[in-house]
Design a protein around this motif. Structure first.
Motif, PDB file in Angstrom:
ATOM      1  N   GLY A 161       0.819  -1.206   0.000  1.00 46.27           N
ATOM      2  CA  GLY A 161       0.000   0.000   0.000  1.00 46.27           C
ATOM      3  C   GLY A 161       0.850   1.251   0.000  1.00 46.27           C
ATOM      4  O   GLY A 161       2.059   1.212   0.233  1.00 46.27           O
ATOM      5  N   GLY A 216       0.915   5.376   1.437  1.00 46.16           N
ATOM      6  CA  GLY A 216       0.349   6.322   2.382  1.00 46.16           C
ATOM      7  C   GLY A 216       0.646   7.755   1.980  1.00 46.16           C
ATOM      8  O   GLY A 216       1.664   8.039   1.349  1.00 46.16           O
ATOM      9  N   LEU A 235      -2.801   6.979  -4.904  1.00 44.93           N
ATOM     10  CA  LEU A 235      -3.304   6.274  -3.729  1.00 44.93           C
ATOM     11  C   LEU A 235      -4.356   5.245  -4.116  1.00 44.93           C
ATOM     12  O   LEU A 235      -4.331   4.103  -3.640  1.00 44.93           O
ATOM     13  CB  LEU A 235      -3.888   7.276  -2.726  1.00 44.93           C
ATOM     14  CG  LEU A 235      -2.881   8.077  -1.910  1.00 44.93           C
ATOM     15  CD1 LEU A 235      -3.564   9.254  -1.233  1.00 44.93           C
ATOM     16  CD2 LEU A 235      -2.207   7.194  -0.865  1.00 44.93           C
ATOM     17  N   THR A 271      -2.812   2.286  -6.292  1.00 40.90           N
ATOM     18  CA  THR A 271      -2.046   1.311  -5.518  1.00 40.90           C
ATOM     19  C   THR A 271      -2.926   0.569  -4.522  1.00 40.90           C
ATOM     20  O   THR A 271      -2.978  -0.671  -4.518  1.00 40.90           O
ATOM     21  CB  THR A 271      -0.891   2.008  -4.765  1.00 40.90           C
ATOM     22  OG1 THR A 271      -0.045   2.669  -5.706  1.00 40.90           O
ATOM     23  CG2 THR A 271      -0.083   0.991  -3.971  1.00 40.90           C
ATOM     24  N   ASN A 272      -3.627   1.318  -3.682  1.00 44.40           N
ATOM     25  CA  ASN A 272      -4.342   0.702  -2.567  1.00 44.40           C
ATOM     26  C   ASN A 272      -5.611  -0.030  -2.997  1.00 44.40           C
ATOM     27  O   ASN A 272      -5.890  -1.129  -2.507  1.00 44.40           O
ATOM     28  CB  ASN A 272      -4.693   1.760  -1.529  1.00 44.40           C
ATOM     29  CG  ASN A 272      -3.460   2.393  -0.916  1.00 44.40           C
ATOM     30  OD1 ASN A 272      -2.351   1.871  -1.028  1.00 44.40           O
ATOM     31  ND2 ASN A 272      -3.637   3.530  -0.276  1.00 44.40           N
ATOM     32  N   THR A 322      -5.103  -3.787  -5.328  1.00 41.96           N
ATOM     33  CA  THR A 322      -5.718  -4.892  -4.598  1.00 41.96           C
ATOM     34  C   THR A 322      -6.721  -5.629  -5.481  1.00 41.96           C
ATOM     35  O   THR A 322      -6.761  -6.871  -5.503  1.00 41.96           O
ATOM     36  CB  THR A 322      -6.411  -4.368  -3.325  1.00 41.96           C
ATOM     37  OG1 THR A 322      -5.423  -3.837  -2.440  1.00 41.96           O
ATOM     38  CG2 THR A 322      -7.174  -5.469  -2.619  1.00 41.96           C
ATOM     39  N   ASN A 348      -7.189  -8.957   2.919  1.00 40.71           N
ATOM     40  CA  ASN A 348      -6.840  -7.594   2.538  1.00 40.71           C
ATOM     41  C   ASN A 348      -6.503  -6.783   3.777  1.00 40.71           C
ATOM     42  O   ASN A 348      -7.324  -6.647   4.688  1.00 40.71           O
ATOM     43  CB  ASN A 348      -7.995  -6.943   1.776  1.00 40.71           C
ATOM     44  CG  ASN A 348      -8.255  -7.617   0.438  1.00 40.71           C
ATOM     45  OD1 ASN A 348      -7.339  -8.169  -0.171  1.00 40.71           O
ATOM     46  ND2 ASN A 348      -9.487  -7.584  -0.022  1.00 40.71           N
ATOM     47  N   THR A 387      -6.083  -3.407   5.429  1.00 37.03           N
ATOM     48  CA  THR A 387      -6.479  -2.017   5.188  1.00 37.03           C
ATOM     49  C   THR A 387      -5.990  -1.136   6.335  1.00 37.03           C
ATOM     50  O   THR A 387      -4.802  -1.056   6.583  1.00 37.03           O
ATOM     51  CB  THR A 387      -7.997  -1.896   4.933  1.00 37.03           C
ATOM     52  OG1 THR A 387      -8.730  -2.268   6.093  1.00 37.03           O
ATOM     53  CG2 THR A 387      -8.415  -2.760   3.760  1.00 37.03           C
ATOM     54  N   SER A 388      -6.877  -0.494   7.066  1.00 34.29           N
ATOM     55  CA  SER A 388      -6.422   0.403   8.121  1.00 34.29           C
ATOM     56  C   SER A 388      -7.554   0.729   9.084  1.00 34.29           C
ATOM     57  O   SER A 388      -8.717   0.861   8.669  1.00 34.29           O
ATOM     58  CB  SER A 388      -5.886   1.705   7.523  1.00 34.29           C
ATOM     59  OG  SER A 388      -5.571   2.643   8.543  1.00 34.29           O
ATOM     60  N   TYR A 414      -6.202   8.827   1.566  1.00 32.08           N
ATOM     61  CA  TYR A 414      -5.694   7.511   1.978  1.00 32.08           C
ATOM     62  C   TYR A 414      -6.806   6.715   2.641  1.00 32.08           C
ATOM     63  O   TYR A 414      -7.036   5.545   2.318  1.00 32.08           O
ATOM     64  CB  TYR A 414      -4.524   7.694   2.951  1.00 32.08           C
ATOM     65  CG  TYR A 414      -4.107   6.420   3.648  1.00 32.08           C
ATOM     66  CD1 TYR A 414      -3.349   5.461   2.985  1.00 32.08           C
ATOM     67  CD2 TYR A 414      -4.480   6.178   4.975  1.00 32.08           C
ATOM     68  CE1 TYR A 414      -2.972   4.289   3.620  1.00 32.08           C
ATOM     69  CE2 TYR A 414      -4.106   5.010   5.614  1.00 32.08           C
ATOM     70  CZ  TYR A 414      -3.347   4.069   4.934  1.00 32.08           C
ATOM     71  OH  TYR A 414      -2.983   2.907   5.563  1.00 32.08           O
ATOM     72  N   SER A 430      -9.312   5.497   0.132  1.00 38.08           N
ATOM     73  CA  SER A 430      -8.839   4.357  -0.666  1.00 38.08           C
ATOM     74  C   SER A 430      -8.933   3.062   0.125  1.00 38.08           C
ATOM     75  O   SER A 430      -9.275   2.005  -0.426  1.00 38.08           O
ATOM     76  CB  SER A 430      -7.398   4.597  -1.140  1.00 38.08           C
ATOM     77  OG  SER A 430      -6.467   4.527  -0.064  1.00 38.08           O
ATOM     78  N   LYS A 431      -8.643   3.124   1.425  1.00 37.81           N
ATOM     79  CA  LYS A 431      -8.740   1.925   2.261  1.00 37.81           C
ATOM     80  C   LYS A 431     -10.199   1.566   2.542  1.00 37.81           C
ATOM     81  O   LYS A 431     -10.555   0.384   2.613  1.00 37.81           O
ATOM     82  CB  LYS A 431      -7.983   2.138   3.570  1.00 37.81           C
ATOM     83  CG  LYS A 431      -6.464   2.218   3.407  1.00 37.81           C
ATOM     84  CD  LYS A 431      -5.894   0.909   2.917  1.00 37.81           C
ATOM     85  CE  LYS A 431      -4.370   0.891   2.978  1.00 37.81           C
ATOM     86  NZ  LYS A 431      -3.805  -0.403   2.545  1.00 37.81           N
TER      87      LYS A 431
END
Length: 249
Positions: A77, A79, A95, A98-99, A103, A124, A126-127, A140, A143-144
């Motif tokens: 990922g 950031g 962002l 990629t994220n 995926t 996956n 994520t955050s 960010y 995207s997550k």
């Protein structure tokens, strides 16, 4: 011997996860944009491959060289921490490419085999920032959150085929390269309105005080998702992530 394919293994969560699965006797395909042969223990069960999740040819090559995969861990990922007013469109696109889209591309690469064999697991990473709004990480976080939404629908689609799907949600970790990777995209330190907020954020990212997430927390959560059929769809990783998830519910 089961095989796990992990993206983003050059440091942090991905590296620790690769080490754990090697210790557990799995075959590990550890991928990274710039392969480093000396960061993981020497093992006949280890394959280190180059991978750019935004490059279809790179993805195809990595899977061709890895052989049959049982578990896919999407950990790679990007950031960035920037005020919404100041974020560059190119950074926002990067962002999501990629994220989220990276995926998605990885998932599409394994699904035909998983669906045909009626087994497989997709995890996956994520955050926990998706649990509540925070300043400076808006795109960010978006995207997550998109990956979370994708994963939730994927779990429903894959259930008839015996394919398990999980989300691992880490908290803030001073052990990752998030802060250093985000710095090139930083904007606003020359703005008197945003400067205090940004400086506070940088200090918070680099601090190891208070509840934080350690790389081993994420590796343990991924291991649980890979090996426990009763594991929930969403698995928080780290003391702070556990707290945030409880507060969000």
């Amino acid at each position: 011997m089961p095989t796990v394919f992990i993206t983003g293994c050059s440091s942090g969560f991905g590296l620790e996860t690769a080490k754990l699965f090697l210790d557990k006797g799995w075959k590990v395909v550890a991928t990274m944009r710039d392969p480093k042969d000396d960061i993981l223990p020497q093992s006949a069960n280890l394959i280190i491959l180059p991978l750019d999740v935004t490059d279809p040819a790179s993805i195809a090559s990595a899977f061709e060289r890895s052989g049959e995969v049982d578990v896919l861990v999407n950990n790679a990922g990007l950031g960035a921490a920037v005020p919404i007013e100041l974020i560059e469109p190119a950074t926002a696109r990067q962002l999501f490419e990629t994220n989220m889209l990276g995926t998605l591309a990885m998932i599409q690469a394994v699904l035909p085999g998983f669906r045909t064999r009626r087994r497989g697991t997709i995890i996956n990473v994520t955050s926990s920032v998706t649990f509540k709004p925070l300043p400076l990480v808006s795109v960010y976080r978006a995207s997550k959150a998109a990956v979370n939404a994708l994963t939730e629908s994927l779990a429903v689609e894959m259930e008839p085929f015996g394919v398990r799907v999980h989300i691992v949600l880490p908290g803030r970790s001073p052990e990752t390269s998030f802060a250093s990777n985000a710095m090139p995209h930083l904007r606003g330190l020359d703005n008197p309105d945003y400067k205090p907020l940004i400086e506070g954020m940088i200090a918070n990212f680099r601090s190891d005080s208070g509840p934080v997430t350690h790389a081993v927390d994420v590796a343990d959560a991924v291991w649980r998702a890979a090996t426990d059929p009763s594991a929930p769809l969403r698995i928080p990783a780290g003391e702070d992530a556990v707290q945030w998830m409880a507060e969000a519910h």
